[in-house]
Motif scaffolding. Structure first.
Motif, PDB file in Angstrom:
ATOM      1  N   SER A 180      46.053  40.006  47.134  1.00 31.98           N
ATOM      2  CA  SER A 180      45.946  41.119  46.187  1.00 31.98           C
ATOM      3  C   SER A 180      44.492  41.407  45.793  1.00 31.98           C
ATOM      4  N   GLU A 181      43.642  40.378  45.769  1.00 30.15           N
ATOM      5  CA  GLU A 181      42.225  40.657  45.481  1.00 30.15           C
ATOM      6  C   GLU A 181      41.612  41.513  46.590  1.00 30.15           C
ATOM      7  N   MET A 182      41.962  41.184  47.841  1.00 30.43           N
ATOM      8  CA  MET A 182      41.433  41.974  48.962  1.00 30.43           C
ATOM      9  C   MET A 182      41.954  43.411  48.864  1.00 30.43           C
ATOM     10  N   SER A 183      43.236  43.557  48.538  1.00 36.13           N
ATOM     11  CA  SER A 183      43.829  44.902  48.456  1.00 36.13           C
ATOM     12  C   SER A 183      43.139  45.723  47.382  1.00 36.13           C
ATOM     13  N   GLU A 184      42.876  45.083  46.245  1.00 37.65           N
ATOM     14  CA  GLU A 184      42.240  45.792  45.132  1.00 37.65           C
ATOM     15  C   GLU A 184      40.830  46.251  45.535  1.00 37.65           C
ATOM     16  N   LEU A 185      40.118  45.371  46.218  1.00 33.26           N
ATOM     17  CA  LEU A 185      38.732  45.661  46.582  1.00 33.26           C
ATOM     18  C   LEU A 185      38.628  46.779  47.622  1.00 33.26           C
ATOM     19  N   PHE A 186      39.616  46.821  48.525  1.00 30.96           N
ATOM     20  CA  PHE A 186      39.548  47.812  49.603  1.00 30.96           C
ATOM     21  C   PHE A 186      40.634  48.869  49.468  1.00 30.96           C
ATOM     22  N   LYS A 187      40.976  49.215  48.217  1.00 29.28           N
ATOM     23  CA  LYS A 187      42.081  50.164  48.029  1.00 29.28           C
ATOM     24  C   LYS A 187      41.661  51.619  48.293  1.00 29.28           C
ATOM     25  N   ASP A 188      40.391  51.931  48.099  1.00 26.73           N
ATOM     26  CA  ASP A 188      39.955  53.316  48.282  1.00 26.73           C
ATOM     27  C   ASP A 188      39.339  53.528  49.656  1.00 26.73           C
ATOM     28  N   GLY A 189      40.006  54.328  50.447  1.00 25.97           N
ATOM     29  CA  GLY A 189      39.421  54.712  51.734  1.00 25.97           C
ATOM     30  C   GLY A 189      39.704  53.765  52.869  1.00 25.97           C
ATOM     31  N   PHE A 190      40.534  52.746  52.635  1.00 23.16           N
ATOM     32  CA  PHE A 190      40.875  51.806  53.712  1.00 23.16           C
ATOM     33  C   PHE A 190      42.394  51.650  53.814  1.00 23.16           C
ATOM     34  N   ALA A 191      42.899  51.528  55.027  1.00 19.35           N
ATOM     35  CA  ALA A 191      44.326  51.206  55.211  1.00 19.35           C
ATOM     36  C   ALA A 191      44.399  49.815  55.843  1.00 19.35           C
ATOM     37  N   LEU A 192      45.179  48.930  55.212  1.00 14.92           N
ATOM     38  CA  LEU A 192      45.332  47.576  55.753  1.00 14.92           C
ATOM     39  C   LEU A 192      46.231  47.638  56.983  1.00 14.92           C
ATOM     40  N   GLU A 193      45.743  47.129  58.115  1.00 17.16           N
ATOM     41  CA  GLU A 193      46.549  47.191  59.339  1.00 17.16           C
ATOM     42  C   GLU A 193      47.122  45.836  59.717  1.00 17.16           C
ATOM     43  N   ASP A 194      46.471  44.772  59.259  1.00 13.81           N
ATOM     44  CA  ASP A 194      46.929  43.440  59.653  1.00 13.81           C
ATOM     45  C   ASP A 194      46.309  42.424  58.697  1.00 13.81           C
ATOM     46  N   GLN A 195      47.134  41.458  58.237  1.00 14.00           N
ATOM     47  CA  GLN A 195      46.571  40.417  57.359  1.00 14.00           C
ATOM     48  C   GLN A 195      47.339  39.122  57.584  1.00 14.00           C
ATOM     49  N   GLN A 196      46.619  38.044  57.774  1.00 14.88           N
ATOM     50  CA  GLN A 196      47.294  36.759  57.922  1.00 14.88           C
ATOM     51  C   GLN A 196      46.423  35.601  57.468  1.00 14.88           C
ATOM     52  N   ASN A 197      47.096  34.523  57.113  1.00 16.36           N
ATOM     53  CA  ASN A 197      46.399  33.291  56.756  1.00 16.36           C
ATOM     54  C   ASN A 197      46.297  32.424  57.998  1.00 16.36           C
ATOM     55  N   LEU A 198      45.068  32.036  58.309  1.00 18.41           N
ATOM     56  CA  LEU A 198      44.820  31.235  59.503  1.00 18.41           C
ATOM     57  C   LEU A 198      44.522  29.807  59.057  1.00 18.41           C
ATOM     58  N   PHE A 199      45.366  28.881  59.450  1.00 16.93           N
ATOM     59  CA  PHE A 199      45.199  27.476  59.042  1.00 16.93           C
ATOM     60  C   PHE A 199      44.298  26.763  60.042  1.00 16.93           C
ATOM     61  N   MET A 200      43.245  26.106  59.539  1.00 18.78           N
ATOM     62  CA  MET A 200      42.285  25.443  60.419  1.00 18.78           C
ATOM     63  C   MET A 200      42.293  23.952  60.112  1.00 18.78           C
ATOM     64  N   SER A 201      43.026  23.186  60.897  1.00 21.35           N
ATOM     65  CA  SER A 201      43.159  21.763  60.585  1.00 21.35           C
ATOM     66  C   SER A 201      41.845  21.001  60.761  1.00 21.35           C
ATOM     67  N   ASP A 202      40.957  21.519  61.636  1.00 19.12           N
ATOM     68  CA  ASP A 202      39.710  20.791  61.884  1.00 19.12           C
ATOM     69  C   ASP A 202      38.613  21.175  60.899  1.00 19.12           C
ATOM     70  N   ARG A 203      38.843  22.107  59.984  1.00 12.69           N
ATOM     71  CA  ARG A 203      37.778  22.525  59.073  1.00 12.69           C
ATOM     72  C   ARG A 203      38.132  22.168  57.640  1.00 12.69           C
ATOM     73  N   GLU A 204      38.237  20.897  57.372  1.00 10.33           N
ATOM     74  CA  GLU A 204      38.551  20.396  56.034  1.00 10.33           C
ATOM     75  C   GLU A 204      39.837  21.030  55.516  1.00 10.33           C
ATOM     76  N   HIS A 205      40.723  21.399  56.426  1.00 11.12           N
ATOM     77  CA  HIS A 205      42.000  22.025  56.066  1.00 11.12           C
ATOM     78  C   HIS A 205      41.826  23.366  55.366  1.00 11.12           C
ATOM     79  N   ALA A 206      40.710  24.025  55.659  1.00 14.53           N
ATOM     80  CA  ALA A 206      40.494  25.349  55.074  1.00 14.53           C
ATOM     81  C   ALA A 206      41.501  26.328  55.663  1.00 14.53           C
ATOM     82  N   VAL A 207      41.892  27.286  54.847  1.00 18.30           N
ATOM     83  CA  VAL A 207      42.735  28.385  55.318  1.00 18.30           C
ATOM     84  C   VAL A 207      41.891  29.649  55.179  1.00 18.30           C
ATOM     85  N   PHE A 208      41.887  30.482  56.227  1.00 14.58           N
ATOM     86  CA  PHE A 208      41.128  31.728  56.165  1.00 14.58           C
ATOM     87  C   PHE A 208      42.058  32.917  56.056  1.00 14.58           C
ATOM     88  N   LEU A 209      41.721  33.831  55.155  1.00 17.35           N
ATOM     89  CA  LEU A 209      42.480  35.068  55.035  1.00 17.35           C
ATOM     90  C   LEU A 209      41.810  36.089  55.970  1.00 17.35           C
TER      91      LEU A 209
END
Ligand SMILES: C[S@@+](CC[C@H](N)C(=O)[O-])C[C@H]1O[C@@H](n2cnc3c(N)ncnc32)[C@H](O)[C@@H]1O
Length: 217
Positions: A180-209
């Motif tokens: 929702s933070e991303m949606s709020e920031l890019f609400k004007d003039g952008f259409a979201l086409e794809d969004q997913q959480n990418l789990f990276m087990s080798d990077r301190e278990h970071a998840v990337f949006l």
């Protein structure tokens, strides 16, 4: 005299000493993914390009790419590599600030960001989104890969349980984004086409949006 920026200093030292532990995201997969949505011969701007691994991947696939970063040393190093490989007609790196992008309006078919927005001051988010929109052509793609609030643990932090998603370590700000933070920031003039959480087990278990938007006006 300009004031020292401790966050910029952190990135400068990391590249100088080779402690830039973040330079291992699977850029190749992302480049192939983005390529599907780009016109042939597209011109792409990679914000906060760091060691340039993503721009080099895109160039390999035939696109024209400019990498922008505020660390001059890493920009010079990347441009040396470009000369060595002999792909100067396709790829170059420039020193500059993502909050004041040194290009005219509607210049690019795509803008990409691997892990820059997540380090910006909240007060600068709007300026950043405005700059991305300004330099993109209508119909252009914006691909963003930022730390996600779904991250269970990173360093000693528990982002998933954090109210704000804000952390700081060695003078560097980290923000873990919600959808929702991303949606709020890019609400004007952008259409979201794809969004997913990418789990990276080798990077301190970071998840990337990972979010892909199209500029629509
Ligand atoms: C986490 S690193 C990611 C680097 C690269 N995108 C990658 O994936 O390897 C963040 C990068 O953004 C750059 N950066 C941070 N704030 C910036 C700003 N305001 N303007 C330009 N570059 C910035 C840093 O120098 C650093 O190279």
């Amino acid at each position: 005299m300009t004031q020292a920026d401790p966050q910029k200093n952190f990135f400068e030292i990391a590249y100088r000493t080779g402690t830039d532990s973040w330079t291992h995201i699977p850029y190749e997969i992302s480049a192939k993914h983005l390529a599907e949505y780009l016109p042939k011969n597209a011109l792409v701007l990679d914000l906060g390009s760091g060691r340039g691994r993503f721009p080099f991947e895109l160039a390999k696939q035939g696109f024209r790419v400019i990498g922008l970063d505020y660390v001059k040393e890493v920009i010079d190093k990347n441009n040396d590599e470009v000369r060595l490989v002999g792909i100067g007609s396709q790829l170059r790196f420039m020193e500059g600030n993502v909050l004041d992008i040194p290009f005219t309006d509607s210049s690019f078919d795509a803008v990409t960001d691997f892990g820059v927005l997540q380090h910006l001051d909240r007060a600068d988010w709007e300026t950043y989104a405005h700059e991305v929109k300004r330099v993109l052509k209508n119909g252009g793609q914006y691909l963003s890969v930022e730390l996600s609030r779904e991250t269970p643990q990173y360093l000693t932090w528990i982002p998933k349980k954090s109210e704000t998603g804000d952390f700081e370590f060695e003078n560097v700000k980290y923000h873990f984004f919600t959808e929702s933070e991303m949606s709020e920031l890019f609400k004007d003039g952008f259409a979201l086409e794809d969004q997913q959480n990418l789990f990276m087990s080798d990077r301190e278990h970071a998840v990337f949006l990972v979010s892909r938007y199209r500029k629509n006006n």
